[in-house]
Design an enzyme around this catalytic site. Structure first.
Site, PDB file in Angstrom:
ATOM      1  N   ARG A  92       0.943  -1.432  -0.019  1.00  0.00           N
ATOM      2  CA  ARG A  92      -0.072   0.024   0.020  1.00  0.00           C
ATOM      3  C   ARG A  92       0.846   1.256   0.009  1.00  0.00           C
ATOM      4  NH1 ARG A  92      -4.972  -1.015   4.376  1.00  0.00           N
ATOM      5  NH2 ARG A  92      -5.373  -3.107   3.595  1.00  0.00           N
TER       6      ARG A  92
ATOM      7  N   GLU B 287     -11.057  -1.142  -5.370  1.00  0.00           N
ATOM      8  CA  GLU B 287     -11.505  -0.282  -4.415  1.00  0.00           C
ATOM      9  C   GLU B 287     -10.596   0.930  -4.158  1.00  0.00           C
ATOM     10  OE1 GLU B 287     -11.240  -1.325  -0.271  1.00  0.00           O
ATOM     11  OE2 GLU B 287     -13.449  -0.246   0.111  1.00  0.00           O
TER      12      GLU B 287
HETATM   13  N1  5AD Z   1      -7.569 -10.337   6.090  1.00  0.00           N
HETATM   14  C1  5AD Z   1      -8.889 -10.007   6.817  1.00  0.00           C
HETATM   15  N2  5AD Z   1      -9.440  -8.798   7.039  1.00  0.00           N
HETATM   16  C2  5AD Z   1      -8.467  -7.701   7.179  1.00  0.00           C
HETATM   17  N3  5AD Z   1      -8.576  -6.659   7.307  1.00  0.00           N
HETATM   18  C3  5AD Z   1      -7.456  -5.995   7.174  1.00  0.00           C
HETATM   19  N4  5AD Z   1      -6.579  -6.776   6.616  1.00  0.00           N
HETATM   20  C4  5AD Z   1      -7.039  -7.907   6.578  1.00  0.00           C
HETATM   21  C5  5AD Z   1      -6.628  -9.319   6.094  1.00  0.00           C
HETATM   22  N5  5AD Z   1      -5.651  -9.493   5.757  1.00  0.00           N
HETATM   23  C6  5AD Z   1      -9.502  -5.939   8.151  1.00  0.00           C
HETATM   24  C7  5AD Z   1      -9.598  -5.458   9.434  1.00  0.00           C
HETATM   25  C8  5AD Z   1     -10.864  -4.448   9.562  1.00  0.00           C
HETATM   26  C9  5AD Z   1     -10.910  -3.687   8.161  1.00  0.00           C
HETATM   27  C10 5AD Z   1     -10.436  -2.465   7.748  1.00  0.00           C
HETATM   28  O1  5AD Z   1     -10.239  -4.744   7.255  1.00  0.00           O
HETATM   29  O2  5AD Z   1      -9.899  -6.293  10.471  1.00  0.00           O
HETATM   30  O3  5AD Z   1     -11.851  -5.120   9.857  1.00  0.00           O
END
Ligand code: 5AD
Length: 482
Positions: A97, A168
């Site tokens: 990112r 997104e």
């Molecule tokens: N796998 C699952 N959920 C994720 N989030 C961020 N990275 C991951 C990942 N690799 C989720 C966080 C939060 C949202 C912003 O994104 O738990 O709920």
């Protein structure tokens, strides 16, 4: 508006972008377009979303991403089979990112050595085009790139050529909540490149969906601010040729307000598309379950998940992004992720034939949120004098658009939200938002009601109490009783 980026100029800047990491050399537009055309239509995000909208259902989608390709594929397959996800994600890791591909590479190597994911997402740039295609080939539903990248040009090139059909983000929503020092003009122009790339695919018969990141900084962002930003990102995207766009909104927690905001957002967006002459755009919506702090207790977490599912289903959002019972802990296991999906599926199915009952409060809420969002967008357009990017830049500098709790120093940060006594998000400090006295009085009146109920003046302490409320099992942060 200035129109599409000139093709020659765009093709020229592509060369520079693709040269920033070795896997960029694998990208060819022609090859990417042919690859998409050979995929079955049920794997195309834009096509499936359009169908979902026509059927009037709310599709469910998780977040998920790990460092190693085979594990990532296994994870997505599990969420498809066990979680019955309608759409799949690929969440990108934090190094990617920030365009720190060297460190992402180390993350892949450490993950291989440890035998588990040492990154918080899938580093798609380091893998390149062909591993991305392997992901697409191994699952049966469309896959979207979800991230938080101010400069996502190379990521878009690689993942779109790799068969992903939704992307997104946006120049505002993937900058202001995510970065401190990235100038808005830079992120907006980098995202215009992404939109232009998607416009190029569209010109050649391949539909790629674009989605704005609705939640911004979380559950206390006034919906009108979100709506205004979504509409500006929509206009930026369609200007570059995007034909499928999803407006996003994060749950605030008050059902009337959440449903009214989602409906108001669509009505206003359609109005602006019409006004600027973009009538061939497929407009859809996504609702995010609670993007704030979560209870650690899993039973309580399921309740928060379910309440978001209810709002999404009753508002008839086209898609809902699902949380997991591990939200308070970090990256969820695949089992926890599937549990969030199942809870959501159950609710969405149960409510599929029920409609939100229109009531007076909902109508007022929708009228006010549209009035507010329109005021912000109109002032931004005025400031731009025909140049939308300049308008957005000036609007942020002046605080005409202002996102509470944002880290970016290109955001004024003068507004302060707080919940009223029904949990709806109101504005306590208006900063420089371009609101008339009717709007201001509406917010003041609602906050006054809460103050009277709690025996205190509306103040910053209310905001603090609201931030911690959910963890204490509430929506509105009531004062501590001694
Ligand atoms: N796998 C699952 N959920 C994720 N989030 C961020 N990275 C991951 C990942 N690799 C989720 C966080 C939060 C949202 C912003 O994104 O738990 O709920």
């Amino acid at each position: 508006m200035k129109g599409k980026i000139d093709l020659e100029k765009f093709l020229q800047s592509r060369k520079e972008v693709l040269a920033t990491w070795p896997t960029g050399a694998e990208v060819s537009l022609e090859d990417g377009i042919n690859y998409h055309k050979a995929l079955p239509p049920e794997k195309n995000f834009a096509v499936k979303l359009k169908k979902v909208k026509e059927e009037g259902i709310t599709a469910i989608q998780p977040r998920a991403g790990v460092a190693l390709l085979n594990e990532h594929i296994a994870l997505l397959k599990y969420l498809e089979k066990e979680g019955e996800a309608d759409f799949l994600p690929t969440t990108i890791d934090s190094y990617t990112r920030q365009n720190r591909y060297q460190e992402a590479q180390r993350g892949i190597e450490e993950s291989l050595a440890e035998g588990r994911s040492m990154l918080n997402g899938f580093p798609a740039v380091n893998y390149g085009v062909y591993p991305c295609r392997k992901i697409i080939e191994e699952v049966n539903v469309p896959v979207q790139v979800r991230h938080g990248t101010p400069d996502a040009r190379l990521l878009a090139e690689i993942t779109l050529a790799g068969g992903f059909s939704s992307f997104e983000g946006g120049g505002i929503t993937y900058n202001i909540p995510y970065a401190k020092e990235v100038p808005l003009r830079k992120s907006i122009e980098d995202w215009q490149y992404v939109d232009r790339l998607i416009g190029y695919y569209a010109e050649h018969g391949v539909l790629i969906n674009r989605e704005s990141f609705g939640p911004l900084t979380g559950t206390l962002v006034p919906p009108s601010v979100t709506i205004a930003i979504n509409i500006l990102e929509l206009l930026l995207a369609v200007e570059q040729g995007v034909k499928s766009f999803t407006l996003g909104l994060g749950q605030c927690g008050n059902l009337n307000q959440d449903v009214a905001a989602l409906h108001g957002m669509v009505e206003l967006a359609e109005e602006y598309l019409k006004r600027f002459g973009f009538q061939d755009v497929d407009l859809t919506t996504v609702f995010h379950q609670w993007m704030g702090g979560f209870p650690q207790d899993e039973a309580r977490a399921f309740a928060v998940i379910a309440w978001g599912a209810v709002a999404a289903a009753l508002a008839k959002a086209n898609k809902v992004i699902v949380k997991t019972p591990h939200e308070a802990l970090g990256v969820p296991t695949k089992e926890a992720n599937a549990q969030g999906l199942k809870t959501t599926r159950q609710i969405v199915n149960m409510l599929k034939d029920q409609r939100f009952m229109v009531n007076e409060e909902y109508l007022l809420e929708k009228e006010m949120v549209k009035k507010e969002a329109r005021a912000i967008v109109e002032r931004t357009l005025e400031l731009g004098e025909g140049d939308l990017v300049a308008g957005i830049e000036r609007a942020f500098a002046a605080g005409v658009i202002d996102v509470p709790f944002a880290p970016s120093r290109f955001n004024l940060g003068k507004i302060l939200p707080a919940r009223d006594d029904t949990g709806a998000v109101r504005i306590l400090e208006f900063g420089n938002l371009p609101f008339d006295s009717e709007i201001r009085e509406f917010h003041r009146e609602r906050l006054k009601r809460r103050g009277e109920k709690e025996g205190r003046e509306p103040s910053f302490q209310m905001v603090i109490d609201d931030i911690y409320a959910i963890g204490k099992g509430m929506l509105v942060g009531k004062p501590r009783t001694k």
